[in-house]
Design a protein around this motif. Structure first.
Motif, PDB file in Angstrom:
ATOM      1  N   VAL A 154       0.855  -1.187   0.000  1.00  0.00           N
ATOM      2  CA  VAL A 154       0.000   0.000   0.000  1.00  0.00           C
ATOM      3  C   VAL A 154       0.893   1.240   0.000  1.00  0.00           C
ATOM      4  CG1 VAL A 154      -1.900  -1.131   1.232  1.00  0.00           C
ATOM      5  CG2 VAL A 154      -0.115   0.067   2.526  1.00  0.00           C
ATOM      6  N   THR A 155       0.288   2.383  -0.213  1.00  0.00           N
ATOM      7  CA  THR A 155       0.999   3.659  -0.117  1.00  0.00           C
ATOM      8  C   THR A 155       0.259   4.545   0.869  1.00  0.00           C
ATOM      9  OG1 THR A 155       1.802   3.528  -2.400  1.00  0.00           O
ATOM     10  CG2 THR A 155       1.805   5.700  -1.352  1.00  0.00           C
ATOM     11  N   LEU A 156       0.969   4.996   1.883  1.00  0.00           N
ATOM     12  CA  LEU A 156       0.379   5.882   2.886  1.00  0.00           C
ATOM     13  C   LEU A 156       0.489   7.324   2.410  1.00  0.00           C
ATOM     14  CD1 LEU A 156       1.935   4.138   6.002  1.00  0.00           C
ATOM     15  CD2 LEU A 156      -0.478   4.106   5.346  1.00  0.00           C
ATOM     16  N   ASP A 157      -0.631   8.008   2.355  1.00  0.00           N
ATOM     17  CA  ASP A 157      -0.623   9.390   1.863  1.00  0.00           C
ATOM     18  C   ASP A 157       0.224  10.302   2.736  1.00  0.00           C
ATOM     19  OD1 ASP A 157      -2.290   8.730  -0.236  1.00  0.00           O
ATOM     20  OD2 ASP A 157      -4.115   9.175   0.891  1.00  0.00           O
ATOM     21  N   ARG A 158       0.159  10.089   4.051  1.00  0.00           N
ATOM     22  CA  ARG A 158       0.860  10.990   4.972  1.00  0.00           C
ATOM     23  C   ARG A 158       1.313  10.220   6.206  1.00  0.00           C
ATOM     24  NH1 ARG A 158      -0.011  14.795   9.231  1.00  0.00           N
ATOM     25  NH2 ARG A 158       0.881  16.855   8.801  1.00  0.00           N
ATOM     26  N   ILE A 211       7.826  16.173  11.878  1.00  0.00           N
ATOM     27  CA  ILE A 211       8.363  15.489  10.700  1.00  0.00           C
ATOM     28  C   ILE A 211       7.209  14.887   9.905  1.00  0.00           C
ATOM     29  CG2 ILE A 211       9.856  13.635   9.874  1.00  0.00           C
ATOM     30  CD1 ILE A 211      11.476  13.941  12.450  1.00  0.00           C
ATOM     31  N   VAL A 212       7.114  15.249   8.647  1.00  0.00           N
ATOM     32  CA  VAL A 212       6.021  14.772   7.799  1.00  0.00           C
ATOM     33  C   VAL A 212       6.582  14.270   6.472  1.00  0.00           C
ATOM     34  CG1 VAL A 212       3.847  15.352   6.668  1.00  0.00           C
ATOM     35  CG2 VAL A 212       4.445  16.454   8.831  1.00  0.00           C
ATOM     36  N   GLU A 213       6.140  13.087   6.062  1.00  0.00           N
ATOM     37  CA  GLU A 213       6.497  12.535   4.758  1.00  0.00           C
ATOM     38  C   GLU A 213       5.219  12.105   4.046  1.00  0.00           C
ATOM     39  OE1 GLU A 213       9.304  12.288   3.089  1.00  0.00           O
ATOM     40  OE2 GLU A 213      10.482  13.284   4.641  1.00  0.00           O
ATOM     41  N   TYR A 214       5.230  12.246   2.725  1.00  0.00           N
ATOM     42  CA  TYR A 214       4.066  11.897   1.922  1.00  0.00           C
ATOM     43  C   TYR A 214       4.379  10.727   0.992  1.00  0.00           C
ATOM     44  CZ  TYR A 214       2.306  16.411   3.519  1.00  0.00           C
ATOM     45  OH  TYR A 214       1.894  17.461   4.302  1.00  0.00           O
ATOM     46  N   LYS A 215       3.327  10.001   0.654  1.00  0.00           N
ATOM     47  CA  LYS A 215       3.430   8.881  -0.291  1.00  0.00           C
ATOM     48  C   LYS A 215       4.506   7.883   0.152  1.00  0.00           C
ATOM     49  CE  LYS A 215       0.320  10.857  -2.834  1.00  0.00           C
ATOM     50  NZ  LYS A 215      -1.076  10.331  -2.822  1.00  0.00           N
ATOM     51  N   VAL A 216       4.323   7.345   1.329  1.00  0.00           N
ATOM     52  CA  VAL A 216       5.294   6.410   1.902  1.00  0.00           C
ATOM     53  C   VAL A 216       4.853   4.972   1.606  1.00  0.00           C
ATOM     54  CG1 VAL A 216       6.388   5.586   4.026  1.00  0.00           C
ATOM     55  CG2 VAL A 216       5.876   8.027   3.738  1.00  0.00           C
ATOM     56  N   PHE A 252      10.210   4.608   5.655  1.00  0.00           N
ATOM     57  CA  PHE A 252      10.043   5.952   6.229  1.00  0.00           C
ATOM     58  C   PHE A 252      11.369   6.487   6.753  1.00  0.00           C
ATOM     59  CE2 PHE A 252       9.526   8.645   9.976  1.00  0.00           C
ATOM     60  CZ  PHE A 252       8.744   9.674   9.463  1.00  0.00           C
ATOM     61  N   LEU A 253      12.087   5.674   7.512  1.00  0.00           N
ATOM     62  CA  LEU A 253      13.314   6.142   8.166  1.00  0.00           C
ATOM     63  C   LEU A 253      14.370   6.593   7.164  1.00  0.00           C
ATOM     64  CD1 LEU A 253      13.610   3.390  10.931  1.00  0.00           C
ATOM     65  CD2 LEU A 253      12.815   5.748  11.215  1.00  0.00           C
ATOM     66  N   SER A 254      14.422   5.956   5.998  1.00  0.00           N
ATOM     67  CA  SER A 254      15.442   6.316   5.006  1.00  0.00           C
ATOM     68  C   SER A 254      15.217   7.700   4.414  1.00  0.00           C
ATOM     69  CB  SER A 254      15.464   5.278   3.881  1.00  0.00           C
ATOM     70  OG  SER A 254      14.226   5.259   3.184  1.00  0.00           O
ATOM     71  N   ARG A 255      14.039   8.259   4.598  1.00  0.00           N
ATOM     72  CA  ARG A 255      13.756   9.595   4.075  1.00  0.00           C
ATOM     73  C   ARG A 255      14.232  10.707   5.011  1.00  0.00           C
ATOM     74  NH1 ARG A 255       7.926   9.761   1.044  1.00  0.00           N
ATOM     75  NH2 ARG A 255       8.145   7.865  -0.206  1.00  0.00           N
TER      76      ARG A 255
END
Length: 242
Positions: free
Chosen positions: A183-187, A193-198, A217-220
């Motif tokens: 799946v892809t998490l939108d947020r 700390i915020v990342e999109y499309k994870v 997530f952590l690699s971002r």
């Protein structure tokens, strides 16, 4: 109102307000008010109570008692003024106390930019309160997991339609090989700390007890490290948009 009772009431208002601020710092508002507005209200409300009680008290007493009361109320006003001036450091102290008491509570590091900390849990692991598509989900830090991995419950909380998932991604677990759904998490957010499309995986029912915060997530991040009993996460220097 007796002085002792008033002092306890003022202390309860201040401590209760700081606790509410600390618990809601991830949301950025309290009852529709910004954190700064609510912080101001915490100190203005007791100040109004002090002024009103002081006027009422002085109206009922003799000159000597009135002068003594004036000194007492001025002292309280001064204490409240100092508290208002140092409300930000006091809020940070409250956050650190809560961070030790509430597993996974995220603490913003003052003056460090987009950096947050999480205290180690009593079991030795780092459980982190993570925002998934707006829902707060406790997740276990796992640098050995190549991806964020969700339980069925966590996926449902994030708004993922479980009946549409296709379990066609082979994964190795401690219990052997199984298949998960991509799946892809939108947020995904941890404090500021915020990342999109994870990218993430959803484990089959019963295969995972706690969602995993893995490397997708952590690699971002700009970096993460463990300092003693604290996990330090450094988000990207610039705020991201969709």
């Amino acid at each position: 109102m007796g002085r002792d009772r008033l002092l306890w009431l003022l202390l309860a208002i201040l401590l209760g307000g700081l606790l509410i601020l600390a618990l809601n710092h991830e949301q950025g508002e309290v009852a529709g008010l910004s954190l700064d507005q609510f912080g101001s209200l915490i100190y203005l409300a007791p100040l109004g109570l002090v002024v009103g009680a002081g006027i009422l008290t002085m109206a009922r007493r003799s000159l000597g008692e009135t002068l003594s009361a004036i000194a007492f109320w001025l002292m309280l006003v001064a204490v409240l003024a100092v508290g208002y001036t140092y409300r930000d450091p006091l809020q940070r102290v409250a956050e650190r106390v809560i961070g030790q008491l509430v597993p996974g509570y995220v603490i913003a590091v003052p003056g460090a930019g987009n950096v947050v900390e999480v205290a180690r849990g009593a079991d030795g692991d780092f459980a982190v309160r993570v925002g998934l598509n707006g829902a707060t989900v406790p997740m276990l830090l796992d640098t050995g997991a190549s991806s964020v991995v969700l339980t069925q419950e966590a996926a449902q909380a994030a708004g993922i339609a479980l009946d549409r998932l296709k379990y066609d991604v082979a994964v190795d677990t401690a219990n052997g090989r199984t298949r998960a759904a991509a799946v892809t998490l939108d947020r995904v957010s941890i404090g500021s700390i915020v990342e999109y499309k994870v990218p993430a995986l959803v484990a089959p029912a019963g295969m995972l007890r706690t969602p995993l915060l893995g490397m997708s997530f952590l690699s971002r991040l700009d970096g993460f490290e463990v300092r003693g009993d604290r996990l330090v996460l450094r988000g990207p220097g610039e705020t991201k948009t969709r």
